[in-house]
Structures are given as structure tokens and as C-alpha cells.
Design a protein around this motif. Sequence first.
Motif, short mmCIF file in Angstrom:
data_model
loop_
_atom_site.label_atom_id
_atom_site.label_comp_id
_atom_site.label_asym_id
_atom_site.label_seq_id
_atom_site.Cartn_x
_atom_site.Cartn_y
_atom_site.Cartn_z
N GLU A 90 68.81 -4.45 111.26
CA GLU A 90 69.31 -4.44 109.87
C GLU A 90 68.30 -5.10 108.93
N GLU A 91 67.69 -6.18 109.42
CA GLU A 91 66.70 -6.89 108.61
C GLU A 91 65.48 -6.01 108.31
N ARG A 145 63.51 1.47 116.18
CA ARG A 145 64.33 1.52 117.40
C ARG A 145 63.54 2.14 118.55
N ALA A 195 63.03 -4.05 117.39
CA ALA A 195 64.19 -4.90 117.06
C ALA A 195 64.87 -5.34 118.35
N SER A 234 67.73 -7.05 118.35
CA SER A 234 69.18 -7.05 118.19
C SER A 234 69.55 -6.21 116.97
N LYS A 235 70.85 -6.00 116.80
CA LYS A 235 71.35 -5.24 115.66
C LYS A 235 70.96 -5.95 114.36
N THR A 236 71.03 -7.28 114.37
CA THR A 236 70.67 -8.06 113.18
C THR A 236 69.19 -7.86 112.83
N ASP A 237 68.34 -7.87 113.86
CA ASP A 237 66.90 -7.62 113.65
C ASP A 237 66.69 -6.27 112.97
#
Length: 257
Positions: A127-128, A115, A120, A122-125
Motif C-alpha cells: 500500500e505504501e 508484487r 513488498a 507485507s500488504k502495508t508495504d
Amino acid sequence: MPAEQLELKMAARNVNLWYGEKQALFDVNLDVFDRSVTALIGPSGCGKSTFLRCLDRMNDVIEGVRIKGDIRLDGEDIYAPRVDPVQLRARVGMVFQKPNPFPKSIFENVAYAPRIHGLARSKTDLEEIVVKSLQRAGLYEEVKDRLNEPGTGLSGGQQQRLCIARAISVNPEVLLMDEPCSALDPIATARIETLMDELKESLCMVIVTHSMQQAARVSQRTAFFHLGKLVEVDETSKMFTNPTDQRTQDYVTGRFG
């Protein structure tokens, strides 16, 4: 694999370091190769951890430390004025002797560095990245149902793997480990050693270890330090069976140390 078949990742030349008036490292010259583990061994207080901390400029934060010499990562001087130590530490990760998870959730421990480094979109990035890092650290299956629980609630061995996941979350090129198993039991130690074996496929690793057996198991090259000097470095198998220097021989056979 012989050194000539490996790719040079970091090179230290004539590295000298002082804590105030006291000199702790004397003219250290060491090459570290990609996709392999280099172990630093030697008696307590011989300079191995001090040298390790030179590789990611961790000594910068200690008052009164002065360093001379040349350390390069992919040919670039890591002590050049234009080099940002924070960016350098994203490329050269560090895992300490005592597991030191942040007082945050398991998820946030791993998400923190990607972060702040803007990795990342996005949030999805994010999380991945977290899931992949935990998988690479061999921890995901054990914690996947409690990612929002505090990292400090894990066992010692799990905490250390969480710290490894945190260190690799920004895709470092080099991973430094300062006695990563000294606070762990034999089972947790075996898990970390298996992990080192897997990570070296994609990383350059340098570990400081007090355990000769560990150095023999996990490293391809071993460097022996004594009284702040690098005595010799060679393929691990040779260092333990046929070292060149009598001091190395005495140390690996347990005559001193």
C-alpha cells in the motif's frame, strides 16, 4: 548542465538494427546521463522509437529483429546472455505513446510490478509503494477515494500518469517515454511535463517527442535522428539555436520533417 558534470548512466556504441532485411539503425553512438532528460527528435520513421526500445530490449519481442552493437547500463552489457530482460525492464521502465492501463483497479495497476518483483514484504508495504508511486506521478489526490475503481475509467491524461506511476513503482533507474503526450490535450501535456521535471531529480530519462517545443522545455540534451542515423547530439539550447549539422538546422527550423 554540461555533460562533463553529469554521471553517465547508459551508453550505446555502434548500434545497428535490422527488421528482417531492412536496416533501421546505423552505427548509433549515444551517451545518456543520470538525473537529466535526453530528448530524441527527428522525422517520422527515422529510428528514434526503435532506438528507445533497444534500451530496455523491447525489440526482443518483435520477430525478425536483429541487433548488433553494445549498450551498457552502469557499464554492464544489457544484451549479455546472463541478463534477464524482465529484471532489466524493472531497472529501465517504459511509458508508451498511448496510455495502456491494465484492465484492473487503479490500485492493482500500480501494485502489479512490485508484487511480481517481490518488493513488498507485507500488504502495508505494498500500500505504501502504491501511494508513494501515485504521489510521485502527481495523481494520488485525484484518485485516492477510488483506488478500487478500474484504471480504464480515468481520463487520458490521468491514465498516462497512472502508467507513469506503474513504471516508477519498482524504482527504475531509467525511465523511457515514447511520445508520452501525443494523445493528450495541452493541459494534460503540461501536467506530464511538470512531472518529467520533478522525476529527473532522481531518474535518468529518455523521451521520444515529435514536439520540438516539448524537447526544448523538458530536456537538457537533445539527439537528432535522420534516416536511422544519429546526426548529432548536444545540449538542448545549442541544438535549437546553433546546431552543427545543416540537416539539424533544417529540421529544427521546419524546413523538412
